[in-house]
Design an enzyme around this catalytic site. Sequence first.
Site, PDB file in Angstrom:
ATOM      1  N   TYR A   1      96.236  76.147 146.232  1.00  0.00           N
ATOM      2  CA  TYR A   1      96.990  74.938 145.909  1.00  0.00           C
ATOM      3  C   TYR A   1      98.287  75.229 145.164  1.00  0.00           C
ATOM      4  O   TYR A   1      99.236  74.458 145.239  1.00  0.00           O
ATOM      5  CB  TYR A   1      96.125  73.996 145.063  1.00  0.00           C
ATOM      6  CG  TYR A   1      95.155  73.177 145.869  1.00  0.00           C
ATOM      7  CD1 TYR A   1      95.501  71.929 146.350  1.00  0.00           C
ATOM      8  CD2 TYR A   1      93.879  73.662 146.164  1.00  0.00           C
ATOM      9  CE1 TYR A   1      94.620  71.169 147.101  1.00  0.00           C
ATOM     10  CE2 TYR A   1      92.985  72.914 146.913  1.00  0.00           C
ATOM     11  CZ  TYR A   1      93.355  71.660 147.378  1.00  0.00           C
ATOM     12  OH  TYR A   1      92.482  70.918 148.131  1.00  0.00           O
TER      13      TYR A   1
ATOM     14  N   ALA B   1      98.315  74.088 126.523  1.00  0.00           N
ATOM     15  CA  ALA B   1      98.639  72.984 125.606  1.00  0.00           C
ATOM     16  C   ALA B   1      99.027  71.729 126.380  1.00  0.00           C
ATOM     17  O   ALA B   1      98.601  70.613 126.048  1.00  0.00           O
ATOM     18  CB  ALA B   1      99.772  73.401 124.662  1.00  0.00           C
TER      19      ALA B   1
ATOM     20  N   CYS C   1      92.264  71.806 136.699  1.00  0.00           N
ATOM     21  CA  CYS C   1      92.810  72.377 135.465  1.00  0.00           C
ATOM     22  C   CYS C   1      92.278  71.790 134.171  1.00  0.00           C
ATOM     23  O   CYS C   1      91.964  72.533 133.238  1.00  0.00           O
ATOM     24  CB  CYS C   1      94.336  72.241 135.458  1.00  0.00           C
ATOM     25  SG  CYS C   1      95.162  73.344 136.610  1.00  0.00           S
TER      26      CYS C   1
END
Length: 485
Positions: free
Chosen positions: A11, A219, A273
Site C-alpha cells: 500500500y 507521534a 497503522c
Amino acid sequence: MVKICCIGAGYVGGPTMAMIAYKCPDIQVVVVDISVPRINAWNSDRLPIFEPGLDEVVKSCRNTNLFFSSDVESHIADSDIIFVSVNTPTKTRGLGAGKAADLTYWESAARMIADVAKSDKIVVEKSTVPVKTAEAIEKILNHSSRDGVNFQILSNPEFLAEGTAIDDLTNPDRVLIGGRQTPEGQKAVAALKGVYAKWVPEDRIITTNLWSAELSKLAANAILAQRISSINAMSALCEATGANVSEVAYAVGKDTRIGPKFLNASVGFGGSCFQKDILNLVYICECNGLTEVANYWRQVVQINDYQKLRFVNRVVSSMFNTVSGKKILVLGFAFKKDTGDTRETPAIDICLGLLGDKAKLSIYDPQVSEDQIRRDLTTSKFDWDHPQHLVPSSPTAKSKEMVTVTWDAYEAAKGAHGICIMTEWDEFKFLDYQRIYDGMEKPAFVFDGRNVVNPDELRKIGFIVYSIGKPLDAWMKDLPAAPLT
C-alpha cells in the site's frame, strides 16, 4: 539517470513509487517484491490495491520509467537509492509480544542489500519503524557489506491516507526526511530532497535528524488516533445525556486551535497503522521507564476497543438481548470508504462479537472479496500483517453457514432482523431503505456505526435506529449503555 529501487510492493511502496515515476520521468523506478502474484498484479489491468486515481498514474508510466519485478537482488545492486517499504507487524511472541514491532522483514532486507551492493547506496526507511531502527540497520549494513561500499540511512516516513493517497502524494502537506548530521548524511538528504523537489514546494520538505523523523511518524498517528478516541468517548456521553455528537464536534471544530478533522464519531478506528503504531509507542515508553506516558497512550487503544464493545452491546441489547439465529446485514467491511483495505477494520471485531452470540451474518462491501472477509474473520489478532503461509487459522473460525458474502445489498437484506453499517461508503447514503425495510423481519433495526444515514428519515419508514453519539431512539433509552462485565 538516477535509479530508484523500492523493496515492497504494498500500500505504501506501490503508490509512492508510481508517483515518483510519474513526476520524475528522468528517474528509473523499479518496485520489487518476493511475491510473484503481487508483482504480476501490478503488471496487469487489475492492480492489487484499490485507490482512486492510482490506475491512471501507474498505466501512464508503467514500462516506461516505472517497472515492477520479482528479480529483487539485481535491481537492488543496480540502484542508487533504495526505499525499504516492508511490513513491520506487531510481534506475536517473544519479548514485547503484542506491542513491539517485529523487524524481521526489515533486517532481512538490510542483509540482502549488504550482500548484493557493490557501490554506495542511500537506504531510505519508508516503513513505519521504531525509533532507533536506523541505528540497527546501519550496523547490519556496515558490518555485513563489502569493503569500500558505503551506506547512508535516511528516514522518510509516509503520511498517506488510504482513499486519498494519490491526492496526498500529488499535493502533500509535508515531506519529512531525516538523516545523519554529517557531511555524508546531509549529502544523502539533499539527494532525496532533490527527487521530491521536482513537484513538492521546497517549504513543504522538512529535514530533521534521523530520530526526529522516525518518532514523528509514530507521534502523528498516535495524536490522530487520540482525536478519534476523544470524540468517541464523547459520543458515549452524548448518548447518555441526549446531546448530538455531530453538533458537539462541529462546535468544537470551529475552534481554530482544534480544527474539524478527525472529529467524526464512529464505531472505532482501523487501518494498518493506528493501533500498531500506538502499541509500538507504548512499548518504547515502557522500555525507557516512562510508565505514565505508556499508560496514557494505551488508553487511546482501550477507548477504541471499548467503542466496538459498546456497539455490539447496543445491537444485542436492542434486539431482545439475543441475536442467536437472527440474520444481520453488515454493510461495509473495509476500514474506511474508497479502499479495499480491511487491516484492523472495526468490522472484524463487530462481526466476531455478533457471531459469538450466534448471529447469522450477511456481509456486503463493494471492494472487499469474500476470500479476504473470511480470512479476516479467522485470523488471530496480531497475525493479520504476517505472510499468510505463516499464519495458522484461528480456532475461533466460524463455519460457512454463519457468514454469507453477497454483492447485492437488497438481496442480502431480505429476511434480516437488523442492519449494521460499518463503512461510510457513499452508496449506503442512497440505498432505497423503504425497499430494504419491506423485505426485513419486524421490528427492523439499523445500527449506524458511521453516522451515514439520516435517523429521522429511517424512523419515518419504520426502522428502530441507533446512530453513534446521537439522541437515542425511545426503544433504547432504558437499555444498558455500556458492555456488560
